[in-house]
Design a protein around this motif. Structure first.
Motif, PDB file in Angstrom:
ATOM      1  N   LEU A   7      25.290   7.453  -3.889  1.00 51.06           N
ATOM      2  CA  LEU A   7      25.389   6.532  -2.760  1.00 51.06           C
ATOM      3  C   LEU A   7      24.076   6.495  -1.976  1.00 51.06           C
ATOM      4  N   LYS A   8      23.436   7.663  -1.847  1.00 51.57           N
ATOM      5  CA  LYS A   8      22.131   7.704  -1.182  1.00 51.57           C
ATOM      6  C   LYS A   8      21.102   6.875  -1.941  1.00 51.57           C
ATOM      7  N   LYS A   9      21.185   6.895  -3.270  1.00 52.52           N
ATOM      8  CA  LYS A   9      20.258   6.106  -4.079  1.00 52.52           C
ATOM      9  C   LYS A   9      20.439   4.611  -3.817  1.00 52.52           C
ATOM     10  N   LEU A  10      21.669   4.179  -3.684  1.00 51.69           N
ATOM     11  CA  LEU A  10      21.937   2.768  -3.370  1.00 51.69           C
ATOM     12  C   LEU A  10      21.352   2.395  -2.014  1.00 51.69           C
ATOM     13  N   ASP A  11      21.500   3.303  -1.028  1.00 52.90           N
ATOM     14  CA  ASP A  11      20.956   3.046   0.305  1.00 52.90           C
ATOM     15  C   ASP A  11      19.428   3.012   0.283  1.00 52.90           C
ATOM     16  N   ALA A  12      18.825   3.930  -0.453  1.00 51.10           N
ATOM     17  CA  ALA A  12      17.365   3.985  -0.532  1.00 51.10           C
ATOM     18  C   ALA A  12      16.786   2.740  -1.186  1.00 51.10           C
ATOM     19  N   ALA A  13      17.558   2.150  -2.094  1.00 48.28           N
ATOM     20  CA  ALA A  13      17.091   0.953  -2.803  1.00 48.28           C
ATOM     21  C   ALA A  13      17.432  -0.339  -2.059  1.00 48.28           C
ATOM     22  N   VAL A  15      20.225  -1.807  -1.613  1.00 44.14           N
ATOM     23  CA  VAL A  15      21.147  -2.627  -2.389  1.00 44.14           C
ATOM     24  C   VAL A  15      22.017  -3.494  -1.480  1.00 44.14           C
ATOM     25  N   ALA A  16      22.416  -2.949  -0.333  1.00 43.74           N
ATOM     26  CA  ALA A  16      23.297  -3.685   0.576  1.00 43.74           C
ATOM     27  C   ALA A  16      22.675  -4.990   1.054  1.00 43.74           C
ATOM     28  N   GLN A  17      21.371  -5.015   1.221  1.00 39.67           N
ATOM     29  CA  GLN A  17      20.698  -6.226   1.696  1.00 39.67           C
ATOM     30  C   GLN A  17      20.935  -7.386   0.737  1.00 39.67           C
ATOM     31  N   SER A  18      20.909  -7.103  -0.563  1.00 38.07           N
ATOM     32  CA  SER A  18      21.184  -8.144  -1.556  1.00 38.07           C
ATOM     33  C   SER A  18      22.668  -8.433  -1.657  1.00 38.07           C
ATOM     34  N   LEU A  19      23.482  -7.400  -1.572  1.00 37.80           N
ATOM     35  CA  LEU A  19      24.918  -7.566  -1.753  1.00 37.80           C
ATOM     36  C   LEU A  19      25.543  -8.404  -0.638  1.00 37.80           C
ATOM     37  N   PHE A  20      25.048  -8.228   0.593  1.00 38.47           N
ATOM     38  CA  PHE A  20      25.613  -8.934   1.746  1.00 38.47           C
ATOM     39  C   PHE A  20      24.844 -10.215   2.088  1.00 38.47           C
ATOM     40  N   ARG A  21      24.123 -10.746   1.138  1.00 44.02           N
ATOM     41  CA  ARG A  21      23.270 -11.911   1.421  1.00 44.02           C
ATOM     42  C   ARG A  21      24.065 -13.149   1.845  1.00 44.02           C
ATOM     43  N   GLU A  22      25.343 -13.229   1.489  1.00 43.27           N
ATOM     44  CA  GLU A  22      26.158 -14.394   1.845  1.00 43.27           C
ATOM     45  C   GLU A  22      27.026 -14.145   3.075  1.00 43.27           C
ATOM     46  N   ALA A  23      27.037 -12.934   3.590  1.00 44.57           N
ATOM     47  CA  ALA A  23      27.892 -12.605   4.740  1.00 44.57           C
ATOM     48  C   ALA A  23      27.416 -13.354   5.981  1.00 44.57           C
ATOM     49  N   ARG A  24      28.363 -13.898   6.726  1.00 47.43           N
ATOM     50  CA  ARG A  24      28.041 -14.636   7.959  1.00 47.43           C
ATOM     51  C   ARG A  24      29.051 -14.244   9.031  1.00 47.43           C
ATOM     52  N   VAL A 167      29.405  -2.284 -13.197  1.00 48.20           N
ATOM     53  CA  VAL A 167      29.638  -3.665 -13.633  1.00 48.20           C
ATOM     54  C   VAL A 167      29.732  -4.592 -12.424  1.00 48.20           C
ATOM     55  N   PHE A 168      30.446  -4.155 -11.390  1.00 47.63           N
ATOM     56  CA  PHE A 168      30.599  -4.972 -10.183  1.00 47.63           C
ATOM     57  C   PHE A 168      29.248  -5.306  -9.568  1.00 47.63           C
ATOM     58  N   LEU A 169      28.381  -4.310  -9.404  1.00 45.70           N
ATOM     59  CA  LEU A 169      27.083  -4.544  -8.772  1.00 45.70           C
ATOM     60  C   LEU A 169      26.163  -5.380  -9.657  1.00 45.70           C
ATOM     61  N   ILE A 174      22.743  -7.442  -8.562  1.00 46.05           N
ATOM     62  CA  ILE A 174      21.920  -6.268  -8.256  1.00 46.05           C
ATOM     63  C   ILE A 174      21.173  -5.820  -9.512  1.00 46.05           C
ATOM     64  N   ASP A 175      19.888  -5.540  -9.375  1.00 42.04           N
ATOM     65  CA  ASP A 175      19.057  -5.054 -10.479  1.00 42.04           C
ATOM     66  C   ASP A 175      19.678  -3.778 -11.057  1.00 42.04           C
ATOM     67  N   SER A 176      19.941  -3.765 -12.354  1.00 38.92           N
ATOM     68  CA  SER A 176      20.611  -2.635 -12.983  1.00 38.92           C
ATOM     69  C   SER A 176      19.835  -1.333 -12.853  1.00 38.92           C
ATOM     70  N   SER A 177      18.502  -1.417 -12.707  1.00 39.74           N
ATOM     71  CA  SER A 177      17.697  -0.203 -12.589  1.00 39.74           C
ATOM     72  C   SER A 177      17.936   0.517 -11.263  1.00 39.74           C
ATOM     73  N   LEU A 178      18.530  -0.175 -10.290  1.00 39.11           N
ATOM     74  CA  LEU A 178      18.804   0.419  -8.981  1.00 39.11           C
ATOM     75  C   LEU A 178      20.179   1.075  -8.916  1.00 39.11           C
ATOM     76  N   ILE A 179      20.964   0.895  -9.977  1.00 39.73           N
ATOM     77  CA  ILE A 179      22.358   1.347  -9.949  1.00 39.73           C
ATOM     78  C   ILE A 179      22.505   2.651 -10.718  1.00 39.73           C
ATOM     79  N   PRO A 180      23.010   3.698 -10.082  1.00 36.01           N
ATOM     80  CA  PRO A 180      23.230   4.981 -10.783  1.00 36.01           C
ATOM     81  C   PRO A 180      24.206   4.817 -11.940  1.00 36.01           C
ATOM     82  N   ASP A 181      24.085   5.662 -12.943  1.00 34.93           N
ATOM     83  CA  ASP A 181      24.936   5.576 -14.125  1.00 34.93           C
ATOM     84  C   ASP A 181      26.309   6.202 -13.911  1.00 34.93           C
ATOM     85  N   VAL A 182      26.454   7.053 -12.892  1.00 33.32           N
ATOM     86  CA  VAL A 182      27.746   7.701 -12.651  1.00 33.32           C
ATOM     87  C   VAL A 182      28.721   6.718 -12.003  1.00 33.32           C
TER      88      VAL A 182
END
Length: 272
Positions: A7-13, A15-24, A167-169, A174-182
């Motif tokens: 989860l820390k890896k997702l935050d460091a990358a 990821v949320a900025q891209s995931l929430f790009r449509e949130a208003r 798969v969801f991300l 989301i760029d697959s290289s940013l997503i942990p394998d676990v």
């Protein structure tokens, strides 16, 4: 336990900025009110309350990553119309909650939200049952907190849920290289430990998670009262904008059955 390092890896990358790009989420429409609560560091979080009868169900709602003021209002006012109170969390940095969105803190925030709602209910003599609901990404904290607070929860509603976090991300852009394998959300393992009834609502045209894929999650539910409802809609984002009478009727009847309230019998026609 949730793999914190992943989860820390997702935050460091970021990821949320891209995931929430449509949130208003800006300002809620009336008749919504606001519930505020803080974490141990004094960061102020908010939830939107669409208040209905104190004796009827209270739905703790975890929004999707594409949520807007309009979709929240549609769901909240729709639930009010059937007598259910909806309490919707605004994630950190999404809406008016302070801080920045954090996958690492998401699960702790879900418990803070749950406790804040229970306190609000107690202070306002609200005795209705508690149901937990998530939409898309919101299914992750919804399942987690429902499992942790299982004895206080009547049931769980999962709209547009998913099995595999990776798969969801990836399918969310989301760029697959940013997503942990676990398997860092552990949805399948948590569902296998959750014993209360679950209502799954899914679109047959969902491009993020197909019906076949989400069935792997459905199959892990332990309750014989669990149902899998296929919603007549387009993508998961379109499902969020199509909360109509049929959707509300399905949710109302299913939740009411869980609390022992059966729908009124239809009167048989009288022929002359």
């Amino acid at each position: 336990m949730v793999p914190v390092e992943a989860l820390k890896k997702l935050d460091a990358a970021n990821v949320a900025q891209s995931l929430f790009r449509e949130a208003r989420l800006n300002e809620p429409k009336p008749p919504c009110t606001i519930l505020e609560f803080a974490d141990k560091d004094g960061i102020l979080l908010r939830a939107r309350i669409y208040e209905a009868s104190p004796a009827d169900p209270h739905v703790l709602y975890f929004p999707a990553e594409y949520e807007t003021d309009e979709t929240l209002h549609m769901l909240g006012s729709g639930f009010q119309a059937i007598g259910f109170s909806l309490l919707a969390l605004e994630y950190r940095g999404v809406g008016k909650s302070q801080g920045e969105f954090s996958f690492e803190k998401l699960f702790d925030d879900a418990e803070l939200f749950f406790d804040a709602v229970k306190t609000w209910m107690s202070q306002n003599d609200r005795q209705g049952h508690v149901a937990v609901m998530g939409r898309s990404l919101g299914c992750v904290p919804a399942l987690d907190v429902a499992l942790k607070r299982q004895k206080d929860v009547l049931c769980l509603i999962m709209e547009s849920g998913f099995d595999s976090a990776k798969v969801f991300l990836e399918r969310s852009g989301i760029d697959s290289s940013l997503i942990p394998d676990v398997d860092f959300f552990e949805n399948r393992q948590k569902m296998a430990s959750f014993k209360k009834p679950v209502l799954f609502i899914h679109s047959p045209r969902d491009v993020i998670q197909s019906l076949t894929e989400v069935e792997w999650l459905v199959a892990e539910s332990r309750s014989k009262a669990t149902q899998f409802q296929i919603a007549p809609s387009g993508t998961r984002q379109e499902l969020a904008t199509q909360v109509g009478e049929l959707y509300l009727e399905v949710v109302q009847q299913w939740v009411n059955l869980r609390r022992g309230v059966r729908p009124p019998r239809k009167r048989r026609p009288i022929f002359s």
